[in-house]
Design a protein around this motif. Structure first.
Motif, PDB file in Angstrom:
ATOM      1  N   LEU A 162       4.406 -13.968 -24.664  1.00  0.00           N
ATOM      2  CA  LEU A 162       4.282 -14.410 -23.272  1.00  0.00           C
ATOM      3  C   LEU A 162       2.916 -14.135 -22.661  1.00  0.00           C
ATOM      4  O   LEU A 162       2.664 -14.560 -21.526  1.00  0.00           O
ATOM      5  CB  LEU A 162       5.355 -13.716 -22.420  1.00  0.00           C
ATOM      6  N   ALA A 163       2.067 -13.426 -23.362  1.00  0.00           N
ATOM      7  CA  ALA A 163       0.737 -13.118 -22.828  1.00  0.00           C
ATOM      8  C   ALA A 163       0.041 -14.415 -22.419  1.00  0.00           C
ATOM      9  O   ALA A 163      -0.069 -15.352 -23.206  1.00  0.00           O
ATOM     10  CB  ALA A 163      -0.087 -12.369 -23.869  1.00  0.00           C
ATOM     11  N   GLY A 164      -0.403 -14.464 -21.180  1.00  0.00           N
ATOM     12  CA  GLY A 164      -1.059 -15.660 -20.667  1.00  0.00           C
ATOM     13  C   GLY A 164      -0.122 -16.643 -20.003  1.00  0.00           C
ATOM     14  O   GLY A 164      -0.576 -17.582 -19.346  1.00  0.00           O
ATOM     15  N   TYR A 165       1.185 -16.443 -20.166  1.00  0.00           N
ATOM     16  CA  TYR A 165       2.167 -17.342 -19.563  1.00  0.00           C
ATOM     17  C   TYR A 165       2.917 -16.705 -18.398  1.00  0.00           C
ATOM     18  O   TYR A 165       3.498 -17.421 -17.580  1.00  0.00           O
ATOM     19  CB  TYR A 165       3.184 -17.821 -20.609  1.00  0.00           C
ATOM     20  N   VAL A 166       2.961 -15.394 -18.357  1.00  0.00           N
ATOM     21  CA  VAL A 166       3.661 -14.707 -17.274  1.00  0.00           C
ATOM     22  C   VAL A 166       2.731 -13.703 -16.606  1.00  0.00           C
ATOM     23  O   VAL A 166       1.724 -13.286 -17.178  1.00  0.00           O
ATOM     24  CB  VAL A 166       4.941 -13.994 -17.755  1.00  0.00           C
ATOM     25  N   ARG A 167       3.086 -13.349 -15.407  1.00  0.00           N
ATOM     26  CA  ARG A 167       2.330 -12.373 -14.637  1.00  0.00           C
ATOM     27  C   ARG A 167       2.981 -11.004 -14.783  1.00  0.00           C
ATOM     28  O   ARG A 167       4.206 -10.880 -14.712  1.00  0.00           O
ATOM     29  CB  ARG A 167       2.320 -12.802 -13.176  1.00  0.00           C
ATOM     30  N   ARG A 168       2.181  -9.989 -15.002  1.00  0.00           N
ATOM     31  CA  ARG A 168       2.704  -8.621 -14.987  1.00  0.00           C
ATOM     32  C   ARG A 168       2.840  -8.233 -13.519  1.00  0.00           C
ATOM     33  O   ARG A 168       1.864  -7.877 -12.855  1.00  0.00           O
ATOM     34  CB  ARG A 168       1.770  -7.657 -15.718  1.00  0.00           C
ATOM     35  N   THR A 169       4.041  -8.321 -13.005  1.00  0.00           N
ATOM     36  CA  THR A 169       4.255  -8.168 -11.569  1.00  0.00           C
ATOM     37  C   THR A 169       4.180  -6.707 -11.149  1.00  0.00           C
ATOM     38  O   THR A 169       4.506  -5.804 -11.930  1.00  0.00           O
ATOM     39  CB  THR A 169       5.618  -8.739 -11.165  1.00  0.00           C
ATOM     40  N   PRO A 170       3.759  -6.458  -9.915  1.00  0.00           N
ATOM     41  CA  PRO A 170       3.586  -5.073  -9.466  1.00  0.00           C
ATOM     42  C   PRO A 170       4.893  -4.406  -9.078  1.00  0.00           C
ATOM     43  O   PRO A 170       5.915  -5.061  -8.852  1.00  0.00           O
ATOM     44  CB  PRO A 170       2.682  -5.224  -8.235  1.00  0.00           C
ATOM     45  N   LEU A 171       4.829  -3.096  -9.010  1.00  0.00           N
ATOM     46  CA  LEU A 171       5.895  -2.297  -8.407  1.00  0.00           C
ATOM     47  C   LEU A 171       5.456  -1.957  -6.993  1.00  0.00           C
ATOM     48  O   LEU A 171       4.401  -1.358  -6.784  1.00  0.00           O
ATOM     49  CB  LEU A 171       6.137  -1.016  -9.212  1.00  0.00           C
ATOM     50  N   LEU A 172       6.260  -2.355  -6.030  1.00  0.00           N
ATOM     51  CA  LEU A 172       5.915  -2.161  -4.632  1.00  0.00           C
ATOM     52  C   LEU A 172       6.695  -0.998  -4.037  1.00  0.00           C
ATOM     53  O   LEU A 172       7.853  -0.761  -4.417  1.00  0.00           O
ATOM     54  CB  LEU A 172       6.227  -3.428  -3.833  1.00  0.00           C
ATOM     55  N   PRO A 173       6.091  -0.272  -3.099  1.00  0.00           N
ATOM     56  CA  PRO A 173       6.842   0.799  -2.441  1.00  0.00           C
ATOM     57  C   PRO A 173       7.971   0.218  -1.613  1.00  0.00           C
ATOM     58  O   PRO A 173       7.788  -0.767  -0.892  1.00  0.00           O
ATOM     59  CB  PRO A 173       5.791   1.477  -1.556  1.00  0.00           C
ATOM     60  N   GLY A 174       9.146   0.784  -1.740  1.00  0.00           N
ATOM     61  CA  GLY A 174      10.296   0.328  -0.972  1.00  0.00           C
ATOM     62  C   GLY A 174      10.729   1.367   0.018  1.00  0.00           C
ATOM     63  O   GLY A 174      10.395   1.321   1.202  1.00  0.00           O
ATOM     64  N   LEU A 175      11.418   2.374  -0.472  1.00  0.00           N
ATOM     65  CA  LEU A 175      11.937   3.439   0.385  1.00  0.00           C
ATOM     66  C   LEU A 175      11.515   4.770  -0.215  1.00  0.00           C
ATOM     67  O   LEU A 175      11.909   5.100  -1.319  1.00  0.00           O
ATOM     68  CB  LEU A 175      13.464   3.366   0.466  1.00  0.00           C
ATOM     69  N   ALA A 176      10.706   5.510   0.500  1.00  0.00           N
ATOM     70  CA  ALA A 176      10.205   6.771  -0.039  1.00  0.00           C
ATOM     71  C   ALA A 176      10.846   7.942   0.687  1.00  0.00           C
ATOM     72  O   ALA A 176      11.156   7.867   1.861  1.00  0.00           O
ATOM     73  CB  ALA A 176       8.688   6.852   0.108  1.00  0.00           C
ATOM     74  N   SER A 177      11.060   9.007  -0.010  1.00  0.00           N
ATOM     75  CA  SER A 177      11.660  10.203   0.562  1.00  0.00           C
ATOM     76  C   SER A 177      10.708  10.839   1.581  1.00  0.00           C
ATOM     77  O   SER A 177       9.512  10.949   1.338  1.00  0.00           O
ATOM     78  CB  SER A 177      11.959  11.203  -0.555  1.00  0.00           C
ATOM     79  N   PRO A 178      11.214  11.268   2.765  1.00  0.00           N
ATOM     80  CA  PRO A 178      12.583  11.036   3.217  1.00  0.00           C
ATOM     81  C   PRO A 178      12.747   9.631   3.768  1.00  0.00           C
ATOM     82  O   PRO A 178      11.996   9.214   4.635  1.00  0.00           O
ATOM     83  CB  PRO A 178      12.776  12.081   4.314  1.00  0.00           C
ATOM     84  N   GLY A 179      13.687   8.856   3.228  1.00  0.00           N
ATOM     85  CA  GLY A 179      13.872   7.473   3.644  1.00  0.00           C
ATOM     86  C   GLY A 179      15.055   7.333   4.581  1.00  0.00           C
ATOM     87  O   GLY A 179      16.036   8.054   4.491  1.00  0.00           O
ATOM     88  N   ARG A 180      14.963   6.352   5.469  1.00  0.00           N
ATOM     89  CA  ARG A 180      16.016   6.174   6.462  1.00  0.00           C
ATOM     90  C   ARG A 180      17.334   5.768   5.816  1.00  0.00           C
ATOM     91  O   ARG A 180      18.399   6.185   6.236  1.00  0.00           O
ATOM     92  CB  ARG A 180      15.579   5.101   7.458  1.00  0.00           C
ATOM     93  N   LEU A 181      17.243   4.911   4.765  1.00  0.00           N
ATOM     94  CA  LEU A 181      18.458   4.392   4.154  1.00  0.00           C
ATOM     95  C   LEU A 181      18.830   5.076   2.851  1.00  0.00           C
ATOM     96  O   LEU A 181      19.993   5.135   2.489  1.00  0.00           O
ATOM     97  CB  LEU A 181      18.309   2.890   3.915  1.00  0.00           C
TER      98      LEU A 181
END
Length: 323
Positions: A20-39
């Motif tokens: 798949l090299a060149g055909y797909v994107r290595r997608t990032p990991l995004l911050p979602g809920l960090a400790s201490p998190g509301r949910l």
């Protein structure tokens, strides 16, 4: 063939990643809920951003792995939309003809984009089971190669590259939440996670808990058609490839309601992430699981909202639909 972890494993995922090299994107990991998190207090949650993938979803991984490995010039598939979009997007530059069978109630915007990308649509009444049956018939009638949306060794291995990327970037991840419909992504993540201590949790719409019912019964169980808001997760039963892989490795399954799915999608929007309802299902499962410890990752599997699809289709020449 009874496919298990012993017959299809992490090495197949590694081979898929090379292909798949060149055909797909290595997608990032995004911050979602960090400790201490509301949910999710005491839990650090990251989001695997497959909504940023080429074609708007993780489906391009499995589709590309199959197309590149098989070398077919005509392909038939049954799809709720994203797999068909992925195949059509890949096919045109490779000179491959793609026919996508879609069931009643499938997204009109996804069908329009498939047509705009050069794919041909066949519409059938009924649910996913009828859709997939017609796709098999068409492949037999025309001599085209059938590339199912989830139940295929190459598709599963390609989807497993999502899990492999997560494990490479976050080796200490303790829980990985995976949206689950036909089970291609869940089975692929199970392959990638073999030998790792990470907990793999499949998240299904409550209206279609086909894996929970099937694991309880010890065999694939077919459920009635569903109209869950997560249109990409309406598969009615596990496949012959995916079921044993999930059975052998998954740690837990969580069911979430449409209300929980829409709430998770709204939460993602507040984070600046535009996900379709299907893409928010794993987060809905993480929110339902609630309080936990350690690092977790939820896969945001797709961003093909109606607005995004309409904009994408407007940039492509429309082809005539066939019936």
């Amino acid at each position: 063939m009874n496919v298990t972890i012993d017959t299809l494993g992490p090495a197949d995922v590694a081979r898929a990643a090379e292909r798949l090299a060149g055909y797909v994107r290595r997608t990032p990991l995004l911050p979602g809920l960090a400790s201490p998190g509301r949910l999710l207090p005491d839990c650090s949650l990251l989001l695997k951003a497959e909504h940023l993938q080429h074609g708007g979803s993780f489906k391009v991984r499995g589709a590309a792995n199959a197309v590149l490995a098989l070398g077919a010039d005509r392909i038939v598939t049954g799809s709720s939309g994203n797999h068909g979009i992925a195949l059509a997007r890949l096919a045109a530059p490779l000179g491959v003809q793609v026919t996508v069978v879609m069931a009643a109630g499938a997204s009109a915007a996804k069908a329009a984009l498939i047509r705009a990308l050069g794919g041909r649509i066949v519409s059938v009444p009924g649910g996913v089971a009828e859709r997939d049956r017609r796709a098999r018939e068409l492949a037999g009638e025309t001599g085209a190669v059938l590339v199912p949306s989830s139940d295929h060794e190459l598709v599963v291995a390609g989807q497993g590259t999502v899990g492999a990327e997560v494990l490479a970037e976050v080796p200490d991840v303790e829980t990985l939440y995976v949206p689950t419909g036909g089970g291609g992504l869940l089975a692929g993540v199970c392959l990638a996670a073999h030998g790792h201590r990470v907990r793999v949790v499949g998240v299904e719409p409550a209206a279609t808990p086909r894996y929970a019912r099937s694991l309880a019964a010890g065999r694939p169980v077919r459920l009635p058609p569903s109209d869950t808001v997560a249109d990409g997760l309406r598969a009615q039963q596990p496949g012959t490839v995916t079921f044993p892989l999930v059975r052998d490795r998954v740690d837990d399954l969580i069911a979430v309601s449409d209300a929980e799915i829409l709430a998770a999608a709204a939460f993602l929007r507040r984070l600046g992430i535009e996900a379709e309802p299907t893409g928010a299902v794993a987060l809905a499962g993480a929110l339902r699981a609630g309080r936990g410890t350690g690092r977790a990752v939820a896969i945001v599997s797709g961003g093909n909202s109606t607005a995004a699809l309409t904009a994408a289709a407007a940039t492509e020449p429309l082809l005539e639909e066939i019936s």
